[in-house]
Design a protein around this motif. Structure first.
Motif, PDB file in Angstrom:
ATOM      1  N   THR A 611      11.890 115.911  68.641  1.00 46.57           N
ATOM      2  CA  THR A 611      11.702 114.684  67.870  1.00 46.57           C
ATOM      3  C   THR A 611      12.939 114.357  67.044  1.00 46.57           C
ATOM      4  OG1 THR A 611       9.331 115.185  67.729  1.00 46.57           O
ATOM      5  CG2 THR A 611      10.199 113.548  66.192  1.00 46.57           C
ATOM      6  N   ALA A 649       7.280 107.951  70.828  1.00 44.98           N
ATOM      7  CA  ALA A 649       6.068 108.466  70.182  1.00 44.98           C
ATOM      8  C   ALA A 649       4.960 108.696  71.206  1.00 44.98           C
ATOM      9  CB  ALA A 649       5.603 107.491  69.095  1.00 44.98           C
ATOM     10  N   VAL A 650       4.823 107.770  72.159  1.00 52.51           N
ATOM     11  CA  VAL A 650       3.817 107.946  73.222  1.00 52.51           C
ATOM     12  C   VAL A 650       4.124 109.186  74.053  1.00 52.51           C
ATOM     13  CG1 VAL A 650       2.808 106.902  75.288  1.00 52.51           C
ATOM     14  CG2 VAL A 650       3.325 105.474  73.296  1.00 52.51           C
ATOM     15  N   LEU A 652       5.679 111.842  73.072  1.00 50.92           N
ATOM     16  CA  LEU A 652       5.390 113.029  72.278  1.00 50.92           C
ATOM     17  C   LEU A 652       3.908 113.362  72.307  1.00 50.92           C
ATOM     18  CD1 LEU A 652       7.673 112.463  69.149  1.00 50.92           C
ATOM     19  CD2 LEU A 652       8.013 114.095  71.010  1.00 50.92           C
ATOM     20  N   PHE A 653       3.055 112.347  72.358  1.00 50.17           N
ATOM     21  CA  PHE A 653       1.614 112.581  72.445  1.00 50.17           C
ATOM     22  C   PHE A 653       1.257 113.356  73.709  1.00 50.17           C
ATOM     23  CE2 PHE A 653      -2.534 111.229  74.067  1.00 50.17           C
ATOM     24  CZ  PHE A 653      -3.364 111.566  73.003  1.00 50.17           C
ATOM     25  N   SER A 694       2.874 112.032  67.297  1.00 50.15           N
ATOM     26  CA  SER A 694       2.898 110.711  67.941  1.00 50.15           C
ATOM     27  C   SER A 694       2.698 109.566  66.967  1.00 50.15           C
ATOM     28  CB  SER A 694       1.814 110.648  69.026  1.00 50.15           C
ATOM     29  OG  SER A 694       0.522 110.841  68.468  1.00 50.15           O
ATOM     30  N   HIS A 695       2.163 109.838  65.765  1.00 54.69           N
ATOM     31  CA  HIS A 695       1.910 108.750  64.824  1.00 54.69           C
ATOM     32  C   HIS A 695       2.486 109.049  63.436  1.00 54.69           C
ATOM     33  CE1 HIS A 695      -0.917 107.677  67.983  1.00 54.69           C
ATOM     34  NE2 HIS A 695      -1.108 106.523  67.401  1.00 54.69           N
TER      35      HIS A 695
END
Length: 798
Positions: A611, A649-650, A652-653, A694-695
C-alpha cells in the motif's frame, strides 16, 4: 438438548433438559463437543426424553480456523467417528423387543457444507450440500417396495440404502416420523427411504414369508405412505384412513393451504393459470384417493388393493407437491420495483450533486471546470471516465463480478501503462512507473491466490506452493522464510516511521503518535514470534490475548489523542497548511495501521508495504500528465490519479483474501485477542479486517495527493482537499449505482442470491463506510485548516 447454545436462545422454553455451551468462539474446538459427549452417552440410558438433540461444533470451528485439509479437522472427524460408534452401540444394546430404544430413530446430519478453506454461507455446492445418516433400530427393518422405483443403491448385505433428497423435504419427513403437524411454510414431501426406516410392515428377512405375505406387506406400506402424502397435501383430516392412528395428531396439511394464503396475501402471488394448473392436479389426485379410501372402507384388509393403483396415487401426490415446490421457488421472492426505482433515483441525484459540488470546488480553486473546451486539457479526464465506465459496465455480468479483482487489476495496469507513456514523454519518473507496474503484477498474482480458495486462513501467505510455485514448504528453510517475511516487512515499516520522525518537522502530538505505532509494531512482532515459536518465546510470553488487546488500546488512544488535539487546538498554528494536512494524515494512518495489520494476520505488513509503495507511485504520478503535455489539468486535481487510487483500493480488498460473498469474510480475525463473543466488539474487528486496507487506509491517505510540486498555484488546501474527497466519493457512488442497476435488472437471475445479492450488500456497506469515513476525515483534516489558511487564500475561496 446439548451443545450449541443457539438452540436455547431460539427455543428458551421448549426443552425439559438442556446443556447449552457457548458457540461463537471459533478458536475453541472442544468445549461444545466435550459438553455433548459428557451428557449424550449417559442420557441414552434414561427414559425421560422423546427427542434428544446433540449439536457438535468442532468441525465447523476447525474449518473456519484451520481449513478442511488440516490436522485439527482430521482429529475432530476421528473423534466424531468414535462418538458415533459408542452411540450406536448404546442404542443397539437396548433395541430388543420391549427395550428402551426399540423404536428409536438416529439421525446424524450437517446443517451446511464447507468450502476448501472451511467457510460457508455462499451458494456453491460445497456449501449448500451436506450429508445425512439415518438409522432405525427396529427389528426387522422395513422393506423399500420396488413399485416406487426409488433410485437407491441398496446394499442388501449391510441393510443400507444410499440416496439423496432435497433439503426442502427434510421438515416434512421428520414431522411425519415424529407424528407432529407439518410446518405451515414447508412445501416438501415425505422422503420414502427415510420413512421406510421407521414404519415397519413385515419381516423382510424372514425366509418363511411367502410371496402373498410379502405382497400384502408391500401394499400396506404403499397405503400407509399414500396416507402420509395425503396429510402432506391437504388439511382435511378425514382423508386419513381410520386404522392408521399414528397420524391422528396431524390436524392440518399445509401445502394447499399455504398456496391459498400466499396467493391472497402476496403482492405478486401466483397467476390464475398457475393456480388452475395446480388445482387441476390436486383434484385428480384427490379423486383417485377418494376411490382408494372408499374401497378400503368396505374391506377389513387391504389385500384387494392393487399396488399399481397405490403407486399411481403416490405418483399423483408427488407430482402435485413437486409442481408446487417448483412454482413456489419461482415466486417466493417478491421485488418492489417502484421502491427499487426510488433507490436508483436517489443514487442518480447523489451523482448529480457530486458533479455540481465538484464544479463549484473547481472554481473555488481557480481552475474553471470545462472538460469539453480543449481535447488536450480533457485527455486525462476522458481516460479516467472511460476506466470508470468500463468498471461500471463490467458489473452487469456475473462472470465479471466473479473476476472483479482481476478486472480492477487490469484497469489499474492499463492506467499504469498510460503513466509509463507520460514518463517516457517527460523522461522522468521512469523508475516509479516501472515499480508501479511490477507491484500491480504482484497484486494480480495474490488476487489469483485469493480467488483460488486454496488457503486455510490467509490467502496471501498460506497457499499451496506445489500448485503455485513448486516449493515444498515442509522444508524448514521455506517455513522460516515465510515466517520471517512479515517480520522483515514490519522492521522496514518501523525504519520508515523513524525516518519520518527524525527527518520532518512534525508537531509533538504527531511524533507521539508515530512513536506509539513503532511500539505497536514491536508488540506485533513479539506476538507472532511467540505464536510461531521461532525464537522460543512461547513459554516466556504473556497470555496470547494480552498483546493484541494492548495494541488495540494503543491504537484507540492514538486516534483519541489526535481528535482531542484537533478539538483543543493545542498544536501551534502552521502557515504551511499543506504540510500540516500531510502531517495529520501520516499520524492518523499510523494510528490505524497497527490494528489493521494485526487483525489482517501475517499478510498485514506485506500488504501495508505494498500500500505504501503503490500510494507513493500514484502520488508521484499526480502531476505527470499535465507536465508531460505542457498544459494545465482540467481540474485542480488529476482525476486519473484518483481513479488509480480507487482501483488500487479495490485490488487491496481482493489481494487480502476477501471477495464479495459472506464466505469471503475472515471470521477468525474477529477473535484475535478475544475468546468470548460480544456482538458489537466482534463486528467492529471483522469490519476493520474486511475494509481496513480497502477503505480506511486509502481514505485517510488521500491528502497525500496534495503533496506535489506547484500546488500553491492551484488554490488553497481546503477546496483542493474537499475536491479530492468529492471526486473519490463520486467514483465510489457511480460504481455502487451500477451495482444497484445490475441487481434490479438481474433480480430473477439464477445467481441473484448466490452472487448479485452479496455483491449488492458488500457494495452498499462499503459505500456507507466510505461516506462516513470521508465525513470524519474532512472534519479531522479541514477543521483547523480553514482557521490557519492565509487571508489571500480565503479571498480566492470567496
Amino acid at each position: 438438548m446439548m451443545g450449541d447454545d443457539t438452540w436455547v436462545q431460539l427455543f428458551p422454553h421448549h426443552f425439559r433438559k438442556s446443556y447449552p455451551f457457548p458457540s461463537f468462539n471459533v478458536k475453541d474446538l472442544h468445549t461444545v463437543d466435550n459438553g455433548c459427549i459428557d451428557n449424550l452417552l449417559p442420557t441414552l440410558y434414561e427414559e425421560d426424553w422423546d427427542v434428544l438433540i446433540a449439536h457438535f461444533l468442532g468441525v465447523d470451528h476447525a474449518g473456519h480456523i484451520f481449513g478442511v485439509d488440516s490436522a485439527p479437522m482430521i482429529e475432530k472427524l476421528e473423534q466424531y467417528n468414535g462418538v458415533l460408534e459408542k452411540v450406536i452401540d448404546a442404542l443397539e444394546s437396548q433395541s430388543r423387543p420391549g427395550g428402551l430404544h426399540e423404536n428409536t430413530y438416529l439421525l446424524v446430519m450437517g446443517d451446511h457444507g464447507q468450502t476448501l478453506n472451511g467457510d460457508h454461507g455462499g451458494g456453491s455446492p460445497e456449501e449448500v450440500e451436506t450429508s445425512t445418516f439415518a438409522m432405525s433400530f427396529r427389528r426387522p427393518p422395513s422393506p423399500i417396495v420396488p413399485e416406487l422405483d426409488i433410485p437407491c443403491e441398496f446394499d442388501l448385505e449391510r441393510r443400507s440404502c444410499i440416496s439423496n433428497f432435497q433439503q426442502l423435504d427434510f421438515a416434512a419427513t421428520v414431522s411425519a416420523l415424529m407424528g407432529i403437524p407439518f410446518p405451515f411454510g414447508s412445501i416438501g414431501h415425505v422422503n420414502p427411504e427415510m420413512y421406510a426406516l421407521a414404519v415397519n410392515t413385515g419381516n423382510s428377512e424372514d425366509n418363511s414369508m411367502g410371496l402373498d405375505q410379502y405382497e400384502l406387506a408391500s401394499k400396506e406400506w404403499l397405503l400407509n405412505y399414500a396416507n402420509v402424502l395425503c396429510v402432506n397435501t391437504w388439511q382435511v383430516i378425514s382423508c386419513l384412513i381410520d386404522n392408521h392412528h399414528i397420524f391422528n395428531l396431524l390436524h392440518f396439511i399445509k401445502v394447499k393451504r399455504y398456496i391459498d394464503i400466499y396467493s391472497a396475501s402476496s403482492m405478486i402471488g401466483f397467476s390464475s393459470e398457475d393456480i388452475s394448473r395446480i388445482a387441476d392436479m390436486y383434484t385428480k389426485a384427490e379423486k383417485t384417493y377418494r376411490q382408494i379410501k372408499d374401497n378400503a372402507s368396505h374391506r377389513s384388509k387391504s389385500n384387494d388393493l392393487s399396488p399399481s393403483s397405490l403407486k399411481h396415487q403416490i405418483d399423483a401426490y408427488v407430482k402435485f407437491l413437486n409442481s408446487v415446490a417448483e412454482l413456489a421457488r419461482s415466486k417466493w421472492t417478491e421485488f418492489n420495483l417502484p421502491m427499487m426505482l426510488v433507490g436508483i433515483g436517489m443514487m442518480l441525484m447523489s451523482l448529480f450533486t457530486h458533479v455540481f459540488v465538484i464544479y463549484r470546488l473547481s472554481k473555488a480553486c481557480g481552475v474553471p471546470f470545462n472538460p469539453c473546451g480543449n481535447s488536450k486539457i480533457s485527455l486525462g479526464l476522458v481516460f479516467a471516465s472511460i476506466i470508470v465506465m468500463i468498471r461500471m459496465w463490467s458489473l452487469f455480468s456475473n462472470s465479471y463480478i466473479l473476476e472483479e479483482g482481476k478486472v480492477a487489476n487490469f484497469l489499474l495496469a492499463t492506467s499504469g501503462l498510460v503513466m509509463l507513456r507520460y514518463s517516457i514523454m517527460r523522461r522522468k519518473m521512469l523508475l516509479e512507473a516501472g515499480l508501479f507496474l511490477i507491484l500491480v503484477a504482484i497484486i494480480r498474482f495474490t488476487i489469483e491466490i485469493g480467488l483460488s480458495k486454496q488457503a486455510a486462513t490467509s490467502a496471501f501467505l498460506h497457499f499451496n506452493p506445489s500448485w503455485m510455485l513448486g516449493i515444498d514448504t515442509s522444508h524448514h528453510v521455506w517455513t522460516h522464510i515465510f515466517e520471517l517475511l512479515p517480520m522483515l516487512a514490519l522492521l522496514l515499516l518501523v525504519h520508515l516511521l523513524y525516518k519520518a520522525i527524525t527527518g520532518s518537522s512534525f508537531g509533538a502530538i504527531s511524533k507521539i503518535t508515530l512513536l506509539g505505532t513503532i511500539f505497536s509494531y514491536i508488540l506485533i512482532a513479539m506476538q507472532w514470534a511467540s505464536e510461531n515459536k521461532m525464537l522460543g518465546l512461547a513459554s516466556y510470553g504473556v497470555g496470547r490475548n494480552t498483546l493484541p488487546r494492548i495494541i488495540y488500546a494503543i491504537g484507540f488512544g492514538q486516534i483519541l489523542l489526535l481528535i482531542l488535539s484537533k478539538l483543543s487546538c493545542q498544536e501551534k498554528a502552521v502557515v504551511d497548511c499543506r504540510r500540516s494536512i500531510i502531517s495529520d494524515s501520516l499520524a492518523m494512518l499510523s494510528a490505524w495501521s497497527s490494528t489493521v495489520i494485526i487483525i489482517s494476520g501475517q499478510q498485514g505488513p506485506l500488504v501495508a508495504l505494498a500500500t505504501l509503495i503503490g500510494g507513493y507511485c500514484i502520488v508521484r504520478f499526480h502531476d505527470l500528465e499535465g507536465n508531460a503535455s505542457g498544459t494545465p489539468l482540467v481540474l485542480a486535481v488529476n482525476p486519473l490519479s484518483l481513479t488509480q487510487w480507487c482501483l488500487f483500493a479495490v485490488c487491496l480488498f481482493f489481494c487480502t483474501g476477501h471477495w464479495c460473498a459472506f464466505d469471503g469474510l475472515r471470521y477468525g480475525a474477529a477473535f484475535i485477542g478475544f475468546d468470548e463473543f460480544v456482538l458489537v466488539r466482534q463486528a467492529i474487528l471483522l469490519t476493520i479486517d474486511t475494509f481496513g486496507f480497502s477503505h480506511i487506509i486509502p481514505i485517510f491517505g488521500l491528502p497525500f495527493l496534495l503533496l506535489t510540486a506547484g500546488d500553491e498555484k492551484k488554490g488553497f488546501p481546503f477546496a483542493r482537499l474537499s475536491l479530492v474527497y468529492m471526486i473519490y466519493g463520486f467514483i465510489t457512488a457511480a460504481t455502487v449505482t451500477a451495482t444497484l442497476l445490475c441487481v434490479m435488472v438481474h433480480r430473477r437471475h439464477l445467481m441473484v442470491w448466490g452472487l448479485f445479492a452479496p455483491k449488492f450488500v458488500f457494495d452498499v456497506v462499503g459505500l456507507m463506510l466510505t461516506d462516513v469515513l470521508i465525513c470524519v476525515a474532512s472534519l479531522y483534516f479541514l477543521g483547523r485548516t480553514r482557521d490557519n489558511t492565509p487571508a489571500h487564500d480565503h479571498a480566492i475561496g470567496n
